[in-house]
Design a protein around this motif. Sequence first.
Motif, PDB file in Angstrom:
ATOM      1  N   ILE A  99       0.816  -1.217   0.000  1.00 20.19           N
ATOM      2  CA  ILE A  99       0.000   0.000   0.000  1.00 20.19           C
ATOM      3  C   ILE A  99       0.849   1.265   0.000  1.00 20.19           C
ATOM      4  O   ILE A  99       0.485   2.264  -0.636  1.00 20.19           O
ATOM      5  N   THR A 100       1.994   1.241   0.665  1.00 17.71           N
ATOM      6  CA  THR A 100       2.850   2.433   0.664  1.00 17.71           C
ATOM      7  C   THR A 100       3.383   2.710  -0.732  1.00 17.71           C
ATOM      8  O   THR A 100       3.456   3.867  -1.165  1.00 17.71           O
ATOM      9  N   ALA A 101       3.749   1.653  -1.454  1.00 21.71           N
ATOM     10  CA  ALA A 101       4.236   1.828  -2.824  1.00 21.71           C
ATOM     11  C   ALA A 101       3.137   2.382  -3.722  1.00 21.71           C
ATOM     12  O   ALA A 101       3.366   3.321  -4.501  1.00 21.71           O
ATOM     13  N   MET A 102       1.933   1.822  -3.607  1.00 21.67           N
ATOM     14  CA  MET A 102       0.818   2.309  -4.430  1.00 21.67           C
ATOM     15  C   MET A 102       0.512   3.775  -4.135  1.00 21.67           C
ATOM     16  O   MET A 102       0.388   4.600  -5.048  1.00 21.67           O
ATOM     17  N   LEU A 103       0.386   4.096  -2.857  1.00 18.32           N
ATOM     18  CA  LEU A 103       0.062   5.475  -2.486  1.00 18.32           C
ATOM     19  C   LEU A 103       1.217   6.414  -2.818  1.00 18.32           C
ATOM     20  O   LEU A 103       0.998   7.550  -3.254  1.00 18.32           O
ATOM     21  N   GLY A 104       2.450   5.947  -2.621  1.00 19.06           N
ATOM     22  CA  GLY A 104       3.607   6.771  -2.949  1.00 19.06           C
ATOM     23  C   GLY A 104       3.669   7.111  -4.425  1.00 19.06           C
ATOM     24  O   GLY A 104       3.982   8.248  -4.808  1.00 19.06           O
ATOM     25  N   LEU A 105       3.354   6.139  -5.277  1.00 21.75           N
ATOM     26  CA  LEU A 105       3.322   6.393  -6.717  1.00 21.75           C
ATOM     27  C   LEU A 105       2.195   7.359  -7.070  1.00 21.75           C
ATOM     28  O   LEU A 105       2.366   8.280  -7.879  1.00 21.75           O
ATOM     29  N   GLY A 106       1.037   7.160  -6.442  1.00 22.40           N
ATOM     30  CA  GLY A 106      -0.080   8.072  -6.689  1.00 22.40           C
ATOM     31  C   GLY A 106       0.235   9.492  -6.265  1.00 22.40           C
ATOM     32  O   GLY A 106      -0.055  10.456  -6.985  1.00 22.40           O
ATOM     33  N   VAL A 107       0.856   9.631  -5.099  1.00 26.73           N
ATOM     34  CA  VAL A 107       1.236  10.960  -4.610  1.00 26.73           C
ATOM     35  C   VAL A 107       2.257  11.595  -5.548  1.00 26.73           C
ATOM     36  O   VAL A 107       2.182  12.787  -5.867  1.00 26.73           O
ATOM     37  N   GLY A 108       3.212  10.794  -6.009  1.00 27.90           N
ATOM     38  CA  GLY A 108       4.223  11.322  -6.921  1.00 27.90           C
ATOM     39  C   GLY A 108       3.614  11.872  -8.200  1.00 27.90           C
ATOM     40  O   GLY A 108       3.907  13.004  -8.609  1.00 27.90           O
ATOM     41  N   PHE A 109       2.740  11.092  -8.828  1.00 22.96           N
ATOM     42  CA  PHE A 109       2.096  11.574 -10.048  1.00 22.96           C
ATOM     43  C   PHE A 109       1.170  12.755  -9.751  1.00 22.96           C
ATOM     44  O   PHE A 109       1.073  13.694 -10.551  1.00 22.96           O
ATOM     45  N   GLY A 110       0.503  12.723  -8.605  1.00 22.36           N
ATOM     46  CA  GLY A 110      -0.350  13.850  -8.229  1.00 22.36           C
ATOM     47  C   GLY A 110       0.442  15.126  -8.045  1.00 22.36           C
ATOM     48  O   GLY A 110      -0.012  16.219  -8.404  1.00 22.36           O
ATOM     49  N   ASN A 111       1.646  15.011  -7.495  1.00 20.43           N
ATOM     50  CA  ASN A 111       2.500  16.185  -7.303  1.00 20.43           C
ATOM     51  C   ASN A 111       2.968  16.784  -8.622  1.00 20.43           C
ATOM     52  O   ASN A 111       3.412  17.933  -8.666  1.00 20.43           O
ATOM     53  N   TYR A 112       2.884  16.009  -9.695  1.00 20.92           N
ATOM     54  CA  TYR A 112       3.198  16.521 -11.029  1.00 20.92           C
ATOM     55  C   TYR A 112       1.936  16.902 -11.807  1.00 20.92           C
ATOM     56  O   TYR A 112       2.027  17.296 -12.976  1.00 20.92           O
ATOM     57  N   GLY A 113       0.779  16.755 -11.182  1.00 23.37           N
ATOM     58  CA  GLY A 113      -0.461  17.092 -11.874  1.00 23.37           C
ATOM     59  C   GLY A 113      -0.882  16.051 -12.893  1.00 23.37           C
ATOM     60  O   GLY A 113      -1.742  16.317 -13.739  1.00 23.37           O
ATOM     61  N   GLU A 114      -0.301  14.856 -12.834  1.00 29.40           N
ATOM     62  CA  GLU A 114      -0.711  13.747 -13.706  1.00 29.40           C
ATOM     63  C   GLU A 114      -1.809  12.965 -12.976  1.00 29.40           C
ATOM     64  O   GLU A 114      -1.601  11.864 -12.465  1.00 29.40           O
ATOM     65  N   TYR A 115      -2.998  13.572 -12.956  1.00 31.28           N
ATOM     66  CA  TYR A 115      -4.055  13.072 -12.090  1.00 31.28           C
ATOM     67  C   TYR A 115      -4.614  11.718 -12.520  1.00 31.28           C
ATOM     68  O   TYR A 115      -4.997  10.908 -11.676  1.00 31.28           O
ATOM     69  N   VAL A 116      -4.669  11.458 -13.828  1.00 33.60           N
ATOM     70  CA  VAL A 116      -5.185  10.164 -14.293  1.00 33.60           C
ATOM     71  C   VAL A 116      -4.269   9.035 -13.831  1.00 33.60           C
ATOM     72  O   VAL A 116      -4.730   7.997 -13.350  1.00 33.60           O
TER      73      VAL A 116
END
Length: 372
Positions: A99-116
């Motif tokens: 779960i940390t890897a999944m959320l970490g990847l999501g947060v990373g893309f979110g921080n770049y505005g790659e919301y999809v």
Amino acid sequence: MKYFVITIFLVFIVLSIHVIPTFADDIAKNANTSYKAAAKYFAKGQYKEAITLYDKILKDYPNHSTVLKMKGVAQSNLGQHQKSMSDFYKIYQKNQKDITAMLGLGVGFGNYGEYVEAKKYFDQAYSTYPNNTVAKNYKEYADKVIKKYPYKPTEKPKNWSEKPTQTVFESYTSKVATKVTKDKRYIEYPNPSFDVIKKFLRDYERWNFEQQIKTGSSGFPDPKITLENGTYVLNYKIFVNAQPPGLPLDHVSTLNQSTKFWQDQIFTTPNGNAIIKFSHADSKSDANIWVTWTVRKLGEGVLGHAHIGKGVVEVALGDYNCDGSFQLYDVASVEKIMRHELGHAIGLGHSNNTQSIMYPSMSPNYAYCLLS
């Protein structure tokens, strides 16, 4: 009657920061020593120093998930999103249910505005762990921002596949970072904790009752006591302090739920039964209780303050104990703290019963911390 300030304390739960992973070979002793030292830096928010030690360990254990995870969080907190996603993806390749890897990847893309792309990982985390509050909050974030900020996603590399290699993934994140800088894309960051603390610190005195806590409650009016159908009624008027606009979580509801809880209780006194009734006060001068939410440090391990019987109630919205940076508590934790402190405000002391809301310590949960 004397009025005292009563606090509720944090129970320091064992988080990933402090858990020593297993290194089972002849160089394990050095790795364990380095990890313990890194944990101390990490807990203080000294991420660069922690990363140096994590890198030292990774030279001998390049695929150690726990070390990669801690390094990834440290890099994320430093704003090194490409690097953090690289480490989270190494974990994800080995275990797509981490779960940390999944959320970490999501947060990373979110921080770049790659919301999809962020939503892909948040959805996966939530579907895998539907009872996880952090996953739920990030999923809600992604659902909201995709509708709010339409954008053109970064094109995937030609050799992209359903499970891209580490090299292909890193080439994609590099492309994402370059495109975001070029596009000057507006970004709503996934974890709002840092923005929340900035909002509170911009007008410190407005959102905090620190001076009133120190002054005491003798200047507050006593609650009005009436007798209704043989039951004593303690009538409290509450002044609710405003909060900065645009906060991500509904903290006002925590007060509404807490007042309802205490109004549903029947108290036994030497003179008969008693109940509590709350009403809203438009001004501080009319109120028996002032309530506010705060992000200031209330003391080591302190989650809230309250005077006994009348006075000020302060409830913390977060702390630095999850990953060394300020992290918001989830709404359920804030409500529990509010209910406890409001109990003091109506005259209750602490209880030795660990199941009681008036027990003097608790372990809060976090709304967005990757190490929750």
